[in-house]
Motif scaffolding. Structure first.
Motif, short mmCIF file in Angstrom:
data_model
loop_
_atom_site.label_atom_id
_atom_site.label_comp_id
_atom_site.label_asym_id
_atom_site.label_seq_id
_atom_site.Cartn_x
_atom_site.Cartn_y
_atom_site.Cartn_z
N THR A 116 47.22 41.14 36.72
CA THR A 116 46.78 42.27 35.83
C THR A 116 45.40 42.14 35.48
O THR A 116 44.80 41.19 34.92
N PHE A 117 44.84 43.51 35.28
CA PHE A 117 43.51 43.65 35.08
C PHE A 117 43.29 44.48 33.74
O PHE A 117 43.72 45.59 33.67
N LEU A 118 42.30 44.09 32.73
CA LEU A 118 42.27 44.88 31.61
C LEU A 118 40.72 45.25 31.63
O LEU A 118 39.98 44.55 31.50
N PHE A 119 40.48 46.71 31.68
CA PHE A 119 39.17 47.29 31.31
C PHE A 119 38.98 47.94 30.03
O PHE A 119 39.71 48.44 29.52
N ASP A 120 37.75 47.82 29.82
CA ASP A 120 37.23 48.61 28.54
C ASP A 120 36.95 49.84 28.79
O ASP A 120 37.31 50.42 29.96
N GLU A 121 36.44 50.78 27.87
CA GLU A 121 36.39 52.21 27.99
C GLU A 121 35.15 52.69 28.74
O GLU A 121 35.13 53.76 29.33
N THR A 122 34.31 51.61 29.12
CA THR A 122 33.33 52.18 30.37
C THR A 122 33.90 51.56 31.83
O THR A 122 32.82 51.69 32.73
N GLY A 123 34.77 51.06 31.94
CA GLY A 123 35.52 50.71 33.25
C GLY A 123 34.97 49.08 33.50
O GLY A 123 35.11 48.74 34.76
N LYS A 124 34.48 48.51 32.75
CA LYS A 124 34.07 47.11 32.76
C LYS A 124 35.43 45.99 32.46
O LYS A 124 36.11 46.31 31.46
N LEU A 125 35.53 45.18 33.48
CA LEU A 125 36.66 44.35 33.42
C LEU A 125 36.46 43.41 32.22
O LEU A 125 35.35 42.74 31.94
N ILE A 126 37.37 43.45 31.17
CA ILE A 126 37.20 42.39 30.06
C ILE A 126 38.40 41.17 30.24
O ILE A 126 38.11 40.28 29.48
N HIS A 127 39.30 41.31 31.00
CA HIS A 127 40.14 40.14 31.18
C HIS A 127 40.88 40.39 32.39
O HIS A 127 41.30 41.49 32.67
#
Length: 148
Positions: A116-127
């Motif tokens: 699983t991958f979590l992205f922020d509002e800009t599409g940057k991977l955060i976790h």
């Protein structure tokens, strides 16, 4: 890592475009196969917590190598409120490096490593989570999101 302009066929006769998700957080979860026990648990857990993800401005998509028609049946059976994406050509699987050799009933097979991958509002991977167990995983993702 930045989510590239990923485009995949999705349930609901749609095409998912990662660029359409800008402005929202995004959970992308890869699972091995529709209608299998672990994938049913994981999908159901994300479904049950979906409203909480939405309240945090987060969308969810599930990806496997199954066809859209297989995804439609699985989505209907579990009453999933989010789209499932078909990656039959392993475009996203390769981008996220989730393919691995696994041992199934004594045979070595190539398949998706539940990730699983979590992205922020800009599409940057955060976790990211790799080689996860399905039970309790959706809650762990939600807890991470809440902690941001």
């Amino acid at each position: 890592m930045q989510i590239d302009d990923l485009e995949l066929p999705a349930t609901g006769n749609k095409t998912f475009k990662s660029s359409d998700m800008r402005g929202k957080k995004l959970v992308v979860y890869f699972y091995p196969k529709d209608d299998t026990p672990g994938c049913t648990v994981e999908g159901s857990d994300f479904r049950d917590l979906y409203a909480e993800f939405q309240q945090l401005g987060c969308e969810i998509v599930g990806i496997s190598r199954d066809s859209v028609s297989s995804h439609e049946k699985f989505k209907t059976k579990l009453d999933l409120p989010f789209d499932l994406l078909a990656d039959e050509e392993e475009k996203a699987c390769n981008l996220f490096a989730v393919m691995k050799l696994k041992n199934m009933y004594g045979n070595e097979v190539r398949g998706i490593d539940r990730s699983t991958f979590l992205f922020d509002e800009t599409g940057k991977l955060i976790h990211e989570w790799r080689s996860v167990k399905s039970t309790g995983h959706a809650q762990a993702v939600l807890d991470t999101l809440k902690a941001l």
